[in-house]
Design a protein around this motif. Structure first.
Motif, PDB file in Angstrom:
ATOM      1  N   ASN A 139       0.764  -1.037   0.003  1.00 54.53           N
ATOM      2  CA  ASN A 139      -0.076   0.091  -0.105  1.00 54.53           C
ATOM      3  C   ASN A 139       0.870   1.153   0.004  1.00 54.53           C
ATOM      4  O   ASN A 139       0.386   2.369  -0.479  1.00 54.53           O
ATOM      5  CB  ASN A 139      -0.882   0.056   1.104  1.00 54.53           C
ATOM      6  N   ALA A 142       1.462   3.845  -2.945  1.00 51.25           N
ATOM      7  CA  ALA A 142       0.564   5.040  -3.349  1.00 51.25           C
ATOM      8  C   ALA A 142       1.445   6.345  -2.770  1.00 51.25           C
ATOM      9  O   ALA A 142       1.137   7.456  -3.216  1.00 51.25           O
ATOM     10  CB  ALA A 142      -0.573   5.026  -2.214  1.00 51.25           C
ATOM     11  N   TRP A 143       2.554   6.152  -2.149  1.00 49.39           N
ATOM     12  CA  TRP A 143       3.663   7.108  -1.980  1.00 49.39           C
ATOM     13  C   TRP A 143       4.475   7.880  -3.020  1.00 49.39           C
ATOM     14  O   TRP A 143       5.081   8.521  -2.803  1.00 49.39           O
ATOM     15  CB  TRP A 143       4.268   7.128  -0.405  1.00 49.39           C
ATOM     16  N   GLN A 226      -8.283  11.628  -1.668  1.00 46.00           N
ATOM     17  CA  GLN A 226      -7.214  10.927  -2.464  1.00 46.00           C
ATOM     18  C   GLN A 226      -7.522   9.330  -2.792  1.00 46.00           C
ATOM     19  O   GLN A 226      -7.649   9.001  -3.859  1.00 46.00           O
ATOM     20  CB  GLN A 226      -5.968  11.093  -1.712  1.00 46.00           C
ATOM     21  N   MET A 227      -8.176   8.620  -1.792  1.00 41.95           N
ATOM     22  CA  MET A 227      -8.587   7.415  -1.903  1.00 41.95           C
ATOM     23  C   MET A 227      -9.623   7.134  -2.837  1.00 41.95           C
ATOM     24  O   MET A 227      -9.711   6.006  -3.640  1.00 41.95           O
ATOM     25  CB  MET A 227      -8.748   6.577  -0.586  1.00 41.95           C
ATOM     26  N   GLN A 230      -8.998   5.967  -6.402  1.00 47.20           N
ATOM     27  CA  GLN A 230      -8.778   4.782  -6.669  1.00 47.20           C
ATOM     28  C   GLN A 230      -9.733   3.349  -6.261  1.00 47.20           C
ATOM     29  O   GLN A 230      -9.576   2.470  -6.618  1.00 47.20           O
ATOM     30  CB  GLN A 230      -7.432   4.339  -6.203  1.00 47.20           C
TER      31      GLN A 230
END
Ligand SMILES: NC(=O)c1ccc[n+]([C@@H]2O[C@H](COP(=O)([O-])OP(=O)(O)OC[C@H]3O[C@@H](n4cnc5c(N)ncnc54)[C@H](OP(=O)(O)O)[C@@H]3O)[C@@H](O)[C@H]2O)c1
Length: 280
Positions: A139, A142-143, A226-227, A230
């Motif tokens: 995960n 994502a950065w 942001q999430m 996606q």
């Protein structure tokens, strides 16, 4: 022959590799939308959509075992029809990749479909194993954009530590459950060997990159926005609930990776050591 769904994702790609490496014939199923199918001897890629059981029938033909990985919350999957199609094709063993939260939050909108799919798998009449991983180390990918552009990590809940699991550990447990005896009727919770917070993960990443990263704690609302680019709303909200207010079971280090593989689970730092190039 072993059918692997989700074959091009974080877990599926490694699982396909590992099964083929040990000599198993593998049918690798994905829609072919996110990334190209794996290509190597012993692996037959088949394009199919889990939302359309009929499209899976050619992939299931002649299969002994099925790794069932549904993307997102799995709400698009008719589990009963799918498992019936698998049984009709001669599949005798199914391993389901579920989620820890299907056990800890079975009534949450985000995880109820996976909890229901677990029940369908358990009552399918097939030999079954359920894997319940916690949050994936991947995960952190994502950065990548903000690290590359600004050397900055934006994350909510900077100091809430959780034991992220390496998807390669999930793939190795999956391979064992698909090919060895002794895992039938088991539900394994898969976590990393220690809890790390987003702030600590950014520090580990900075050390591996050999340069400082700024850490900026964003609000839950900012992270949600942001999430939502996606994932569906229910998955974003369910994930944020876990990241911000984990339940006691979600903080626990599970012994199951070590129990199955006979070695400790991979640390976040080791995962970073293998994956750091993606952030550079
Ligand atoms: N990320 C986490 O922290 C976490 C934690 C616990 C549990 N999980 C669970 O793990 C699963 C995701 O695993 P992952 O990260 O390895 O997957 P992933 O990297 O998101 O990849 C998803 C795979 O499924 C395929 N796919 C997507 N939609 C499909 C469809 N309708 N029909 C057929 N194939 C489809 C994708 O290829 P195409 O797009 O080309 O079809 C890809 O191969 C989810 O069920 C999630 O709930 C994740």
């Amino acid at each position: 022959m072993i059918v692997v769904t989700g074959a091009t994702g974080n877990v599926g790609r490694s699982l396909v590799e590992s099964l083929a490496e040990s000599g198993h014939a593998v049918t690798a199923v994905s829609r072919g939308v996110s990334s190209p199918p794996p290509s190597r001897p012993g692996v037959t890629p088949i394009a199919a959509d889990l939302a359309d059981v009929d499209s899976l029938i050619p992939a299931l033909k002649g299969a002994d075992a099925l790794y069932l990985l549904v993307s997102g919350a799995g709400a698009h999957v008719d589990g009963e029809a799918l498992l019936q199609a698998a049984a009709d094709a001669g599949v005798s063993r199914v391993v389901l990749q579920s989620s820890q939260a299907a056990g800890t939050r079975p009534d949450a909108v985000s995880h109820a479909p996976l909890a229901a799919l677990e029940e369908t798998v358990r009552s399918s009449g097939l030999e079954w194993t359920v894997l319940r991983p916690g949050g994936f180390a991947t995960n952190t990918f994502a950065w990548i954009p903000s690290i590359r552009a600004q050397r900055t990590v934006f994350s909510p809940f900077g100091d809430v530590a959780l034991p992220a699991v390496d998807p390669l550990d999930i793939a190795e447990v999956a391979a064992a459950a698909l090919t060895d005896t002794g895992h039938s009727g088991q539900t394994y919770v898969l976590t990393g060997p220690e809890a790390t917070s987003p702030r600590q993960r950014a520090q580990i990443l900075a050390a591996a990159l050999g340069e400082p990263l700024e850490f900026v704690e964003v609000t839950r609302e900012q992270a949600r926005e942001q999430m939502l680019r996606q994932m569906p709303e229910s998955v974003a909200d369910g994930t944020l609930d876990i990241l911000g207010q984990p339940l006691p079971e979600e903080l626990r280090i599970s012994p199951d990776v070590e129990k199955v593989l006979g070695r400790p689970a991979t640390s976040f730092a080791s995962w970073v050591g293998r994956s750091v190039d993606a952030f550079g």
